[in-house]
Scaffold this motif. Structure first.
Motif, PDB file in Angstrom:
ATOM      1  N   VAL A 103      25.501  -5.718  46.324  1.00 56.40           N
ATOM      2  CA  VAL A 103      24.961  -5.679  44.969  1.00 56.40           C
ATOM      3  C   VAL A 103      23.471  -5.360  45.017  1.00 56.40           C
ATOM      4  N   VAL A 104      23.043  -4.301  44.246  1.00 57.56           N
ATOM      5  CA  VAL A 104      21.623  -3.943  44.103  1.00 57.56           C
ATOM      6  C   VAL A 104      21.106  -4.634  42.850  1.00 57.56           C
ATOM      7  N   PRO A 105      20.061  -5.531  42.965  1.00 61.47           N
ATOM      8  CA  PRO A 105      19.624  -6.328  41.817  1.00 61.47           C
ATOM      9  C   PRO A 105      19.132  -5.461  40.650  1.00 61.47           C
ATOM     10  N   GLU A 106      19.151  -6.058  39.435  1.00 62.34           N
ATOM     11  CA  GLU A 106      18.630  -5.408  38.258  1.00 62.34           C
ATOM     12  C   GLU A 106      17.090  -5.353  38.329  1.00 62.34           C
ATOM     13  N   GLU A 107      16.451  -4.477  37.468  1.00 63.30           N
ATOM     14  CA  GLU A 107      14.996  -4.343  37.453  1.00 63.30           C
ATOM     15  C   GLU A 107      14.471  -4.635  36.051  1.00 63.30           C
ATOM     16  N   PHE A 108      13.277  -5.337  35.964  1.00 63.68           N
ATOM     17  CA  PHE A 108      12.634  -5.671  34.709  1.00 63.68           C
ATOM     18  C   PHE A 108      11.166  -5.243  34.764  1.00 63.68           C
ATOM     19  N   SER A 109      10.540  -5.040  33.536  1.00 62.54           N
ATOM     20  CA  SER A 109       9.089  -4.777  33.426  1.00 62.54           C
ATOM     21  C   SER A 109       8.463  -5.835  32.537  1.00 62.54           C
ATOM     22  N   ASN A 110       7.142  -6.104  32.731  1.00 59.47           N
ATOM     23  CA  ASN A 110       6.438  -7.116  31.945  1.00 59.47           C
ATOM     24  C   ASN A 110       5.998  -6.520  30.611  1.00 59.47           C
ATOM     25  N   ASP A 111       5.999  -7.347  29.534  1.00 60.28           N
ATOM     26  CA  ASP A 111       5.594  -6.901  28.212  1.00 60.28           C
ATOM     27  C   ASP A 111       5.116  -8.105  27.422  1.00 60.28           C
ATOM     28  N   VAL A 112       4.494  -7.847  26.222  1.00 62.96           N
ATOM     29  CA  VAL A 112       4.004  -8.922  25.361  1.00 62.96           C
ATOM     30  C   VAL A 112       4.625  -8.755  23.981  1.00 62.96           C
ATOM     31  N   GLN A 113       5.101  -9.873  23.384  1.00 59.73           N
ATOM     32  CA  GLN A 113       5.648  -9.860  22.025  1.00 59.73           C
ATOM     33  C   GLN A 113       4.857 -10.823  21.166  1.00 59.73           C
ATOM     34  N   THR A 114       4.343 -10.296  19.975  1.00 60.33           N
ATOM     35  CA  THR A 114       3.576 -11.126  19.054  1.00 60.33           C
ATOM     36  C   THR A 114       4.542 -11.841  18.115  1.00 60.33           C
ATOM     37  N   VAL A 115       4.439 -13.213  18.069  1.00 59.29           N
ATOM     38  CA  VAL A 115       5.337 -14.041  17.258  1.00 59.29           C
ATOM     39  C   VAL A 115       4.521 -14.738  16.187  1.00 59.29           C
ATOM     40  N   GLU A 116       4.937 -14.618  14.919  1.00 61.66           N
ATOM     41  CA  GLU A 116       4.266 -15.313  13.810  1.00 61.66           C
ATOM     42  C   GLU A 116       4.737 -16.761  13.804  1.00 61.66           C
ATOM     43  N   ILE A 117       3.769 -17.664  14.125  1.00 65.68           N
ATOM     44  CA  ILE A 117       4.157 -19.077  14.228  1.00 65.68           C
ATOM     45  C   ILE A 117       3.856 -19.833  12.931  1.00 65.68           C
ATOM     46  N   LYS A 118       3.074 -19.203  11.998  1.00 68.37           N
ATOM     47  CA  LYS A 118       2.826 -19.806  10.696  1.00 68.37           C
ATOM     48  C   LYS A 118       2.629 -18.676   9.704  1.00 68.37           C
ATOM     49  N   SER A 119       3.439 -18.698   8.625  1.00 66.16           N
ATOM     50  CA  SER A 119       3.421 -17.593   7.664  1.00 66.16           C
ATOM     51  C   SER A 119       2.123 -17.590   6.830  1.00 66.16           C
ATOM     52  N   LYS A 120       1.809 -16.387   6.264  1.00 65.23           N
ATOM     53  CA  LYS A 120       0.643 -16.231   5.374  1.00 65.23           C
ATOM     54  C   LYS A 120       0.890 -17.008   4.090  1.00 65.23           C
ATOM     55  N   THR A 121      -0.185 -17.743   3.583  1.00 67.41           N
ATOM     56  CA  THR A 121      -0.089 -18.545   2.348  1.00 67.41           C
ATOM     57  C   THR A 121      -1.334 -18.285   1.488  1.00 67.41           C
ATOM     58  N   GLY A 122      -1.399 -19.038   0.341  1.00 67.45           N
ATOM     59  CA  GLY A 122      -2.577 -18.944  -0.543  1.00 67.45           C
ATOM     60  C   GLY A 122      -2.672 -20.171  -1.421  1.00 67.45           C
ATOM     61  N   ARG A 123      -3.852 -20.355  -2.069  1.00 67.11           N
ATOM     62  CA  ARG A 123      -4.020 -21.500  -2.965  1.00 67.11           C
ATOM     63  C   ARG A 123      -5.037 -21.177  -4.054  1.00 67.11           C
ATOM     64  N   TRP A 124      -4.973 -21.950  -5.164  1.00 67.18           N
ATOM     65  CA  TRP A 124      -5.915 -21.773  -6.289  1.00 67.18           C
ATOM     66  C   TRP A 124      -7.065 -22.768  -6.148  1.00 67.18           C
ATOM     67  N   ALA A 151      -1.738 -15.351   7.966  1.00 63.35           N
ATOM     68  CA  ALA A 151      -0.714 -15.897   8.898  1.00 63.35           C
ATOM     69  C   ALA A 151      -1.323 -16.158  10.254  1.00 63.35           C
ATOM     70  N   VAL A 152      -0.683 -17.109  11.019  1.00 63.39           N
ATOM     71  CA  VAL A 152      -1.110 -17.454  12.386  1.00 63.39           C
ATOM     72  C   VAL A 152      -0.102 -16.843  13.340  1.00 63.39           C
ATOM     73  N   THR A 153      -0.538 -16.092  14.381  1.00 64.77           N
ATOM     74  CA  THR A 153       0.371 -15.447  15.344  1.00 64.77           C
ATOM     75  C   THR A 153       0.051 -15.908  16.752  1.00 64.77           C
ATOM     76  N   ARG A 154       1.057 -15.576  17.690  1.00 65.99           N
ATOM     77  CA  ARG A 154       0.891 -15.951  19.109  1.00 65.99           C
ATOM     78  C   ARG A 154       1.538 -14.865  19.955  1.00 65.99           C
ATOM     79  N   ASP A 155       0.840 -14.455  21.015  1.00 66.42           N
ATOM     80  CA  ASP A 155       1.386 -13.464  21.946  1.00 66.42           C
ATOM     81  C   ASP A 155       2.184 -14.175  23.033  1.00 66.42           C
ATOM     82  N   VAL A 156       3.507 -13.740  23.244  1.00 70.90           N
ATOM     83  CA  VAL A 156       4.407 -14.342  24.252  1.00 70.90           C
ATOM     84  C   VAL A 156       4.713 -13.294  25.294  1.00 70.90           C
ATOM     85  N   SER A 157       4.545 -13.663  26.587  1.00 72.05           N
ATOM     86  CA  SER A 157       4.877 -12.757  27.689  1.00 72.05           C
ATOM     87  C   SER A 157       6.390 -12.686  27.839  1.00 72.05           C
TER      88      SER A 157
END
Length: 364
Positions: A103-124, A151-157
């Motif tokens: 068996v020849v192992p599978e291959e992967f590459s590194n990347d970054v995904q931005t995840v919104e951890i808190k949605s955009k809001t507003g107030r009066w 909104a608040v975001t976070r980069d995940v490897s």
């Protein structure tokens, strides 16, 4: 001599029997006064065993003779001349070659995904009072501003698949073995030899004259029997009313039935013969009620039916032994007359229940 015979009118009086009182009143009992029979004794000679003839056996006669007997006949013996062989060699594959996979192992590459951890809001947000507002209440003319909160975001490897697993193959050699085997050059053959017969001298006892018989006479056997002969028949005088003595409880017949069965066993038949049949034969004017009872377990309807069938089986047996059916009455009481406190709803031991499973007889 007065012979008292009690009857329960409408229940136990034998219908159609000669000599009963005319128009008897229900519930009353009567006595029949009769003159006794007169007898005389006589002696009679009875042949116990008649004269007969027996046969006496006269033994047979024999003589001895000598005879030659073949105890083993002449036979033939077959001798095997073995086959001739030569050795040959064969190459036999004991394990086939095959392709071994890796068996020849599978291959992967590194990347970054931005995840919104808190949605955009507003107030009066309340500002200064509108100077042109006519109300004296400061809250009525307040100026409101809408403030947006981003909104608040976070980069995940993460890993991204580049290539799935694959296989590579490699040739694996097989295994073989050289085997030596024998090959027939000349087939086997047989030659024959004669084995002589075996004999033996036997002395035999031979019949000269068979057995015969002769007759022998045996005399008859007699005995003297004394018997009573009726000289004068007794006669009926008059019927008169007498107090009734009717048994409230019957005599228990200790007979056992299979569960749910009304069939009489051999031991039960012997008990009936001893305790009841003999008495009815000795008291030919008696009338007997056969009453059968069950314990309180099971339904009242089933117990009633079972008790009736059991009482009837005893009556039918007595009739088969020559007792007049008019002298017998079969009554099934079911579970209605227990001898103890074991009725429906009362917990009792098996021995107490067994006391209520009974068949009784009452003699009138």
């Amino acid at each position: 001599m007065a012979l008292a015979v009690s009857f329960m009118v409408l229940a136990y009086v034998s219908k159609g029997q000669d000599g009963l009182p005319e128009n008897p009143e229900p519930g009353k009992c009567y006595a029949k006064c009769v003159a006794p029979d007169e007898y005389k004794e006589e002696t009679e000679r009875v042949m116990l065993k008649p004269a007969y003839t027996t046969l006496e056996v006269i033994p047979a006669e024999y003589k001895e003779v000598t005879e030659t007997v073949v105890i083993k006949p002449e036979t033939k013996k077959y001798i095997l001349e073995p086959a001739e062989y030569k050795t040959v060699y064969d190459t036999i594959w004991i394990k086939d070659p095959y392709n071994k996979l890796s068996v020849v192992p599978e291959e992967f590459s590194n990347d970054v995904q931005t995840v919104e951890i808190k949605s955009k809001t507003g107030r009066w947000v309340a500002g200064e009072k509108d100077p042109d507002c006519p109300s004296i209440d400061p809250d009525d003319c307040r100026v409101l501003h809408f403030v947006e909160i981003p909104a608040v975001t976070r980069d995940v490897s993460i890993k991204k698949k580049v290539k799935d697993q694959t296989t590579s193959s490699k040739k694996v050699e097989g295994k073989y073995q050289v085997v030596a085997r024998e090959e027939i050059v000349k087939e086997p053959t047989y030659r024959t030899e004669v084995i002589p017969a075996q004999t033996k001298e036997i002395v035999k006892t031979v019949l000269v004259k068979d057995e015969t018989t002769r007759e022998v006479t045996v005399d008859a056997i007699y005995t003297d029997v004394t018997k009573r002969v009726l000289v004068k028949q007794g006669g009926l005088t008059v019927w008169r009313e007498v107090p009734c003595t009717i048994p409230s409880n019957g005599t228990v017949l200790p007979i056992n039935y299979e569960v749910g069965s009304a069939e009489l066993t051999r031991s039960s038949l012997r008990i009936i013969d001893t305790k009841l049949l003999t008495r009815m034969q000795e008291e030919p004017n008696s009338i007997v009620e056969i009453g059968s009872h069950t314990d309180a377990r099971g339904s009242a309807e089933a117990n009633q039916s079972l008790s009736e069938r059991r009482a009837k089986s005893v009556v039918e047996y007595l009739i088969s032994k020559g007792i007049d059916k008019e002298r017998l009455l079969a009554v099934g009481y079911g579970e209605t007359k227990p001898l103890n406190e074991c009725v429906d709803g009362v917990q009792c031991s098996d021995s107490k229940h067994a006391a209520n499973r009974r068949t009784e007889f009452k003699v009138f």
